[in-house]
Design an enzyme around this catalytic site. Structure first.
Site, short mmCIF file in Angstrom:
data_model
loop_
_atom_site.label_atom_id
_atom_site.label_comp_id
_atom_site.label_asym_id
_atom_site.label_seq_id
_atom_site.Cartn_x
_atom_site.Cartn_y
_atom_site.Cartn_z
N HIS A 119 -4.03 -22.48 -30.62
CA HIS A 119 -2.51 -22.51 -30.44
C HIS A 119 -1.78 -21.38 -29.71
O HIS A 119 -0.69 -21.17 -29.63
CB HIS A 119 -1.86 -22.60 -31.66
N TYR A 178 -12.58 -28.50 -30.50
CA TYR A 178 -11.38 -27.88 -31.01
C TYR A 178 -11.45 -26.41 -31.17
O TYR A 178 -11.54 -25.82 -32.17
CB TYR A 178 -10.78 -28.39 -32.30
N HIS A 230 3.12 -34.84 -30.15
CA HIS A 230 1.83 -33.97 -29.84
C HIS A 230 0.60 -34.49 -31.09
O HIS A 230 -0.77 -34.54 -30.49
CB HIS A 230 2.36 -32.86 -30.57
N GLU A 231 1.02 -34.93 -32.21
CA GLU A 231 -0.21 -35.32 -33.10
C GLU A 231 -0.82 -36.69 -32.59
O GLU A 231 -2.01 -36.87 -32.60
CB GLU A 231 0.56 -35.69 -34.49
N ASP A 258 -7.68 -19.23 -35.98
CA ASP A 258 -7.19 -20.14 -35.41
C ASP A 258 -8.03 -20.88 -34.31
O ASP A 258 -7.85 -21.27 -33.39
CB ASP A 258 -6.00 -20.14 -34.93
N GLU A 268 -5.12 -28.56 -27.47
CA GLU A 268 -3.71 -28.41 -27.78
C GLU A 268 -2.69 -28.47 -26.61
O GLU A 268 -1.60 -29.04 -26.82
CB GLU A 268 -3.55 -26.74 -28.14
N HIS A 302 -3.40 -36.07 -29.92
CA HIS A 302 -4.58 -35.51 -30.55
C HIS A 302 -5.74 -36.66 -30.53
O HIS A 302 -6.76 -36.64 -30.16
CB HIS A 302 -4.58 -34.79 -31.85
#
Lengths: 108, 356
Positions: free
Chosen positions: B276, B189, B174-175, B271, B198, B178
């Site tokens: 998310h 974002y 996931h990271e 957020d 996301e 990005h």
């Protein structure tokens, strides 16, 4: 001195962790209150320029801190990673305290 | 003159065109032919480069030689401080040590690199062999992981609600994804574009894990961050692509509020506009499409989403619908009318209409 602290964002949305936590220094043991007061002064919370607004980094958090010391109050938001070392220290301490206070309200 | 190795593992010396032209006119026959071939290739590369420059509007530096397809991982120990990166504890090729987080980060970066290389022929985050850096043991009882534009950052977790953040391979995927999105579509974002950003990280994070475990779409758990919660938390993971909104329901963490369809879209200022939370909608569309295609999810649904991420028509401020329309077009290009039908139906199920 009263500190309100809120964590926004992070790898996942947790409604429980996004709730603000309020710390009343008068209700803390003297040592803890002194320690927090020292961190707030060291970070120059009331004197520092407001942090620059930057595009958010994926999954990074933003911390909103409101402090009322009886004479003045100020609210600032910091997105991580936080550049200033003493501000990082204050946020780390507040994060640990927020975690402890959430656990305190839970009987597990 | 630097001699670089290209990804096809031949040594490529970069000679200036005037030297090549001199060889082409004065060298022996073999030398002339080689120089002419290089000049022709060079011309093609220049054309390709100019074309890309036009499309990129100077966004990306073109490279004449393709960098070698090889992993370059470095794992740092932040030593429970919040300064990055920390000290080097494991470099590419060095053996595993005793630190579980270091090893998990190293292996996770490797699995993610291998996934993008083998499945989509992508050479690292930037497709130009970018080195993969990660810092572990960030902060004290730090319960998060993030991508700072250059590297990955993992906390140890608070030990109360969260275990170490290297524990889930899909979180590492996931990271890093990005980083890929930051290099390709650069989705902002915020709001729907942020939720797409996301979701794309969840999609490829999950696919990295599915490929490592050799799971078909039907066999996969479609969870993000399984294993991250301690046994004190009532929940299975951070998110579920299969059933958004069901991953956790806990007295301290609260309840998973991810919607699966547009009917449940959450308008919020927290957020970054619920990136998310609303990612549940495109996540579920991907899951539905992958299940309908069947087999390994990275082969069809994953390929369509990857091509859409790289599609130059995809705007940085894309909405769900704009993204969905492009996935349907790419599905059609890649897998014909039946592919388009599956993707359109998947988006329809989550309340996004891609038209005819």
């Amino acid at each position: 001195m009263r500190i309100d602290f809120r964590i926004d964002g992070g790898l996942a949305a947790f409604p429980g962790l996004a709730k603000p936590v309020s710390i009343d220094c008068a209700a803390l043991p003297a040592n803890d209150a002194a320690r927090l007061g020292k961190l707030v002064r060291k970070a120059d919370f009331f004197g520092m320029p407001p942090p620059r607004i930057v595009a958010p980094m994926p999954d990074a958090r933003a911390y909103t801190i409101a402090i009322d010391d009886g004479l003045q109050c100020r609210t600032l938001t910091f997105a991580e990673p936080i550049a200033d070392a003493s501000m990082r220290e204050l946020v780390a301490e507040l994060r640990l305290r927020a975690g402890a206070s959430r656990r305190g309200g839970d009987t597990r | 003159m630097a001699v670089q190795r290209c990804r096809y593992r031949c040594p490529c010396a970069i000679l200036p065109p005037e030297i090549l032209r001199r060889i082409a006119s004065r060298g022996n026959r073999a030398q002339r032919e080689a120089a002419l071939a290089t000049l022709a290739t060079d011309q093609t590369l220049r054309l390709a480069r100019a074309t890309h420059q036009l499309l990129d509007a100077g966004a990306r530096k073109p490279s004449l030689t393709l960098p070698e397809l090889a992993k370059q991982r470095t794992i740092y120990d932040a030593g429970h401080q919040e300064t990055l990166p920390g000290r080097v504890v494991r470099a590419e090729g060095s053996p595993a040590g005793k630190d579980v987080e270091v090893n998990e980060a190293y292996d996770g970066l490797g699995a993610t690199f291998d996934f993008f290389a083998a499945v989509y022929d992508r050479n690292s985050i930037d497709d130009e062999g970018m080195h993969l850096d990660a810092s572990v043991h960030y902060g004290r009882r730090y319960d998060n992981a993030f991508w700072n534009g250059r590297q990955m950052v993992f906390g140890d977790g608070d030990g109360d609600l969260f275990n170490r953040f290297t524990i889930s391979l899909d979180v590492i995927g996931h990271e890093l994804t990005h980083g890929v999105t930051g290099d390709e579509a650069k989705l902002v974002y915020l709001g729907q574009a942020g939720a797409l950003n996301e979701s794309i990280s969840d999609v490829f994070g999950s696919l990295v894990k599915q490929r490592a475990q050799k799971q078909t779409a039907a066999q996969a758990d479609w969870l993000i961050g399984a294993g991250l919660f301690t046994s004190k938390v009532s929940g299975v993971a951070l998110r579920s692509m299969k059933a958004p909104g069901t991953a956790f329901d806990d007295p301290v963490l609260g309840r998973d509020e991810q919607p699966a369809t547009m009917a449940g879209y959450v308008n919020t200022t927290t957020d970054n506009g619920g990136v998310h939370t609303n990612s549940g909608i495109p996540n579920h569309a991907f899951y539905v499409a992958a299940m309908a295609f069947g087999g390994y999810a990275w082969e069809k649904a994953g390929r369509i989403w990857y091509e859409t991420l790289r599609d130059r028509r995809l705007k940085q401020t894309s909405t769900f619908r704009q993204f969905a329309v492009l996935t349907a077009q790419n599905a059609s290009q890649l897998f014909g009318a039946p592919g388009r039908k599956i993707v359109a139906a998947a988006w329809k199920e989550v309340g996004v209409d891609v038209g005819r």
